[in-house]
Design a protein around this motif. Structure first.
Motif, PDB file in Angstrom:
ATOM      1  N   MET A   1       0.830  -1.206   0.000  1.00  0.00           N
ATOM      2  CA  MET A   1       0.000   0.000   0.000  1.00  0.00           C
ATOM      3  C   MET A   1       0.867   1.260   0.000  1.00  0.00           C
ATOM      4  O   MET A   1       0.609   2.205  -0.742  1.00  0.00           O
ATOM      5  N   LEU A   2       1.893   1.244   0.849  1.00  0.00           N
ATOM      6  CA  LEU A   2       2.778   2.405   0.896  1.00  0.00           C
ATOM      7  C   LEU A   2       3.475   2.570  -0.449  1.00  0.00           C
ATOM      8  O   LEU A   2       3.625   3.694  -0.948  1.00  0.00           O
ATOM      9  N   SER A   3       3.868   1.467  -1.047  1.00  0.00           N
ATOM     10  CA  SER A   3       4.500   1.519  -2.359  1.00  0.00           C
ATOM     11  C   SER A   3       3.548   2.156  -3.375  1.00  0.00           C
ATOM     12  O   SER A   3       3.948   3.019  -4.166  1.00  0.00           O
ATOM     13  N   GLY A   4       2.274   1.759  -3.338  1.00  0.00           N
ATOM     14  CA  GLY A   4       1.291   2.342  -4.244  1.00  0.00           C
ATOM     15  C   GLY A   4       1.133   3.834  -4.011  1.00  0.00           C
ATOM     16  O   GLY A   4       1.066   4.627  -4.963  1.00  0.00           O
ATOM     17  N   LEU A   5       1.102   4.216  -2.741  1.00  0.00           N
ATOM     18  CA  LEU A   5       0.962   5.645  -2.419  1.00  0.00           C
ATOM     19  C   LEU A   5       2.157   6.441  -2.951  1.00  0.00           C
ATOM     20  O   LEU A   5       1.998   7.510  -3.551  1.00  0.00           O
ATOM     21  N   ILE A   6       3.350   5.887  -2.752  1.00  0.00           N
ATOM     22  CA  ILE A   6       4.545   6.586  -3.228  1.00  0.00           C
ATOM     23  C   ILE A   6       4.510   6.701  -4.759  1.00  0.00           C
ATOM     24  O   ILE A   6       4.876   7.727  -5.327  1.00  0.00           O
ATOM     25  N   CYS A   7       4.055   5.644  -5.422  1.00  0.00           N
ATOM     26  CA  CYS A   7       3.944   5.698  -6.883  1.00  0.00           C
ATOM     27  C   CYS A   7       2.953   6.778  -7.310  1.00  0.00           C
ATOM     28  O   CYS A   7       3.155   7.449  -8.323  1.00  0.00           O
ATOM     29  N   ALA A   8       1.876   6.947  -6.541  1.00  0.00           N
ATOM     30  CA  ALA A   8       0.921   8.000  -6.855  1.00  0.00           C
ATOM     31  C   ALA A   8       1.575   9.377  -6.704  1.00  0.00           C
ATOM     32  O   ALA A   8       1.355  10.280  -7.523  1.00  0.00           O
ATOM     33  N   PHE A   9       2.410   9.523  -5.677  1.00  0.00           N
ATOM     34  CA  PHE A   9       3.164  10.773  -5.539  1.00  0.00           C
ATOM     35  C   PHE A   9       4.082  10.959  -6.752  1.00  0.00           C
ATOM     36  O   PHE A   9       4.246  12.070  -7.252  1.00  0.00           O
ATOM     37  N   ALA A  10       4.667   9.854  -7.207  1.00  0.00           N
ATOM     38  CA  ALA A  10       5.509   9.939  -8.401  1.00  0.00           C
ATOM     39  C   ALA A  10       4.678  10.386  -9.592  1.00  0.00           C
ATOM     40  O   ALA A  10       5.159  11.140 -10.453  1.00  0.00           O
ATOM     41  N   GLY A  11       3.409   9.943  -9.641  1.00  0.00           N
ATOM     42  CA  GLY A  11       2.517  10.379 -10.709  1.00  0.00           C
ATOM     43  C   GLY A  11       2.265  11.879 -10.647  1.00  0.00           C
ATOM     44  O   GLY A  11       2.260  12.572 -11.678  1.00  0.00           O
ATOM     45  N   TRP A  12       2.097  12.372  -9.448  1.00  0.00           N
ATOM     46  CA  TRP A  12       1.929  13.822  -9.259  1.00  0.00           C
ATOM     47  C   TRP A  12       3.204  14.535  -9.713  1.00  0.00           C
ATOM     48  O   TRP A  12       3.143  15.534 -10.437  1.00  0.00           O
ATOM     49  N   ALA A  13       4.344  14.009  -9.276  1.00  0.00           N
ATOM     50  CA  ALA A  13       5.619  14.621  -9.672  1.00  0.00           C
ATOM     51  C   ALA A  13       5.817  14.551 -11.186  1.00  0.00           C
ATOM     52  O   ALA A  13       6.416  15.448 -11.792  1.00  0.00           O
ATOM     53  N   LEU A  14       5.283  13.504 -11.799  1.00  0.00           N
ATOM     54  CA  LEU A  14       5.399  13.333 -13.253  1.00  0.00           C
ATOM     55  C   LEU A  14       4.686  14.473 -13.983  1.00  0.00           C
ATOM     56  O   LEU A  14       5.189  14.996 -14.982  1.00  0.00           O
ATOM     57  N   ILE A  15       3.511  14.857 -13.458  1.00  0.00           N
ATOM     58  CA  ILE A  15       2.794  15.990 -14.064  1.00  0.00           C
ATOM     59  C   ILE A  15       3.658  17.247 -13.962  1.00  0.00           C
ATOM     60  O   ILE A  15       3.783  18.021 -14.909  1.00  0.00           O
ATOM     61  N   GLY A  16       4.282  17.431 -12.801  1.00  0.00           N
ATOM     62  CA  GLY A  16       5.151  18.589 -12.616  1.00  0.00           C
ATOM     63  C   GLY A  16       6.326  18.569 -13.581  1.00  0.00           C
ATOM     64  O   GLY A  16       6.755  19.601 -14.096  1.00  0.00           O
TER      65      GLY A  16
END
Ligand SMILES: Nc1ncnc2c1ncn2[C@@H]1O[C@H](COP(=O)(O)OP(=O)(O)OP(=O)(O)O)[C@@H](O)[C@H]1O
Ligand SMILES: [Mg+2]
Lengths: 355, 264
Positions: free
Chosen positions: A255-270
């Motif tokens: 779950m934490l891994s998934g959450l971090i990947c979602a943050f990476a998705g946010w960073a990807l937009i940036g």
């Protein structure tokens, strides 16, 4: 009362114990000492390789490479891989592997974008929804691995396809343009915000990556949860017998891994400005590469998350350095391949001598 | 003196069954442990001794049968459940994480947190306290040939590892301590220490289940000996009234006991 010394069995044992004691008296050779140091501080190898490669490229390229601007450019270029590698490290420490990290990242970024533009949900709420989707994807992986006892490789091979297909189906393969995001929901590009100190240029994403890895490093070392992650990666059955709730810990890791990947998705937009369902397709392989070069054992339970950051940076240094040298981009892949094999060989060596 | 029936047992198993595919590891096995006693469990390799104690300690969930602790039925679904009930076990495989330190291993699953904000909110471990505790416990066992309490367990010798596992059980067990071959890898001196520790634990009033193939140890320490054969309890004998060769004969099937509870 019988005494022990009467028994053949025990006298054999005694002799064996003496032999062991004698052996332990030998002064460790320099090689054994190096091995011991690496055993205790597994991030040492990638750190040395990183510093050496910076020095070599610095010597070859001079100030073109050895400048605050170029060095922080590397940080910006590796931020996405670095964040995803943090997630990958957690999973690999449990002796698992997560092939779906890139797919979770893209799906989360698409959710953030589509929720804002399709349904008119305020940016911050859409971001929260994207993070929740990433966590849910991680939960699915963790549940399948921990409860259904399926091998992580197979589970995430499957969910990789599922998440990626969902991403395409849901987004209708539609890219959301950077200008639109900037006008309507600038928070989606928050991780791309830049600031500079001297010639060095940092983004929020870079700061996030470094903070994340330092934070996870601390948690892994100084909390019970962190110790349990190592213990179950080392030997899941022993961990279970000695009182670790293996299933719960495993699910929490995914779950934490998934959450971090979602943050990476946010960073990807940036990083790219837009929301694109086709971006980041090779994040899974790149993150595994960073983790392996970073000295985390694919067999689980060994290595430090700092190593993964170094691993990601090594790849970044080679890419930029070789490009500035005018070399064919294939040379980057060539050297990365060599580094991967060398890293695994070092891992095996450390294990062998310590056993 | 008749063995058994006079007091209430602290831990019992009735009709325990455990199958692994076609192998019947426990075949309607009964078990009784009385307060304050040292009960040795002996039997051939593969008789099902380890499976029995795993069924008592939550590591194996029996297919059928009942376990009672102090008269109340218990259903342990994990070793942690049994540990919360005060049953501490040294498994035959030792159940340690090789790459982690001695301290980490001793406190696995019951770590101490720092007092105040750092412990409560950051959940930070109280390493100094844990290290001190671990060092004291190993000192009690006379196992301080170990130099560094933070060295990885995989860098210890087999005997040292076993010592750490025994120290862990002795430190935390409050109701029952189960030791599955605790001296198998130990040298003479270290074995002696463990035997002393077992007596020491009993003098604290905690009953002990000791699985061992070492007959002299069994006959020296045990108040009663549970002979395990083909997945069940064959008989319970009083070591004061039986010789080691009797015990071995029962164990191997060379001799058949007349009743399950032999009397003097
Ligand atoms: N996890 C398992 N899977 C399959 N079979 C098992 C398992 N554990 C035990 N068995 C089988 O159950 C039987 C009893 O095993 P157990 O380990 O309880 O014996 P034991 O009396 O402890 O032997 P030893 O003295 O060698 O330790 C054996 O036939 C063994 O093969
Ligand atoms: Mg056994």
């Amino acid at each position: 009362m019988p005494t022990d010394t009467d028994h053949y069995e025990t006298s054999v044992r005694e002799r064996r114990a003496e032999a062991v004691a004698e052996f332990a008296d030998h002064k460790p050779s320099p090689l054994q000492r190096v091995q011991h140091a690496l055993h205790v501080t597994p991030a040492l190898v990638p750190l040395i390789v990183l510093l050496a490669s910076i020095v070599v490229f610095g010597a070859l390229l001079g100030s073109r490479f050895f400048s605050p601007f170029a060095l922080t450019l590397i940080l910006q270029q590796v931020q996405i891989v670095g964040i995803v590698a943090a997630a990958q490290s957690l999973v690999i420490l449990t002796a698992g592997i997560d092939l779906s990290v890139g797919a979770i990242m893209v799906l989360s970024s698409v959710v953030m974008g589509q929720f804002t533009f399709r349904y008119g949900i305020p940016g911050p709420v859409a971001v929260a929804c994207g993070l929740a989707v990433g966590t849910a994807c991680g939960f699915l992986n963790g549940w399948l691995v921990a409860r259904m006892k399926l091998p992580p490789f197979i589970v995430t091979l499957g969910t990789w396809q599922i998440f990626l297909a969902t991403n395409y189906l849901y987004s209708a393969n539609e890219t959301i343009r950077a200008q639109d995001i900037e006008a309507t929901a600038p928070i989606l590009q928050f991780f791309g915000a830049k600031f500079s100190i001297g010639g060095a240029v940092f983004t929020v994403g870079v700061v996030f990556m470094i903070t994340l890895i330092l934070g996870l490093g601390w948690v892994l070392r100084h909390t019970a949860w962190g110790r349990h992650v190592y213990a179950l990666g080392d030997d899941a059955e022993a961990a279970q017998l000695s009182g670790v709730d293996v299933k719960r810990t495993l699910i929490s890791v995914y779950m934490l891994s998934g959450l971090i990947c979602a943050f990476a998705g946010w960073a990807l937009i940036g990083r790219i400005g837009s929301v694109s369902p086709t971006s980041g397709y090779d994040a899974n392989i790149e993150s595994i590469t960073a983790v392996v070069i970073g000295g985390i054992s694919l067999f689980g339970g060994r290595g430090s998350i700092m190593g993964s950051l170094f691993g990601a940076l090594i790849v970044g240094v080679f890419s930029l350095g070789l490009r500035l040298l005018g070399a064919d981009a294939q040379w980057t892949y060539f050297f990365i391949g060599v580094l991967i094999i060398a890293a695994v060989a070092v891992d095996q060596w450390i294990r062998k001598v310590s056993a | 003196m008749s063995i058994g029936q006079k007091r209430e047992p602290i831990l019992t198993g009735r009709n325990l069954v455990k199958r692994y595919g076609k192998v019947v590891a426990l075949d309607h096995c009964d078990f009784d442990l009385y307060p304050g006693e040292i009960l040795a469990v002996i039997g051939d390799n593969g008789a099902g001794k380890s499976t029995l104690i795993k069924a008592l300690s939550g590591a194996v969930i029996p297919d059928a049968g009942e376990v009672r602790l102090e008269g109340k039925p218990v259903h342990f679904t994990s070793p942690n459940d049994a540990r919360h009930a005060g049953i501490e076990t040294v498994y035959q495989t030792l159940a340690m994480s090789p790459a982690l330190s001695i301290t980490d291993n001793m406190f696995m699953g019951r770590e101490m947190r720092k007092p105040g904000f750092r412990g409560k909110w950051l959940r930070q471990l109280d390493r100094p306290a844990m290290e001190k505790f671990a060092r004291d416990k190993l000192n009690d066992l006379g196992l301080m040939t170990i130099q560094n309490i933070n060295q990885a367990v995989e860098t210890l010798s087999g005997g040292q590892r076993q010592g750490v596992a025994v120290a862990r059980a002795a430190a935390f067990g409050s109701r029952v301590i189960i030791l599955d071959e605790p001296t198998a890898a130990l040298g003479v001196k270290e074995s002696r220490r463990v035997l002393e520790l077992i007596l020491d634990v009993r003098s604290r009033g905690i009953p002990i289940i000791l699985i061992s193939h070492n007959m002299p140890h069994v006959f020296e320490l045990a108040d009663r000996v549970h002979v395990h054969r083909l997945g069940k309890r064959l008989c319970v004998i009083d070591p004061k009234n039986h010789s080691m060769s009797d015990a071995v004969a029962y164990m191997t099937g060379a001799k058949v006991p007349e009743t399950e509870f032999e009397t003097a």
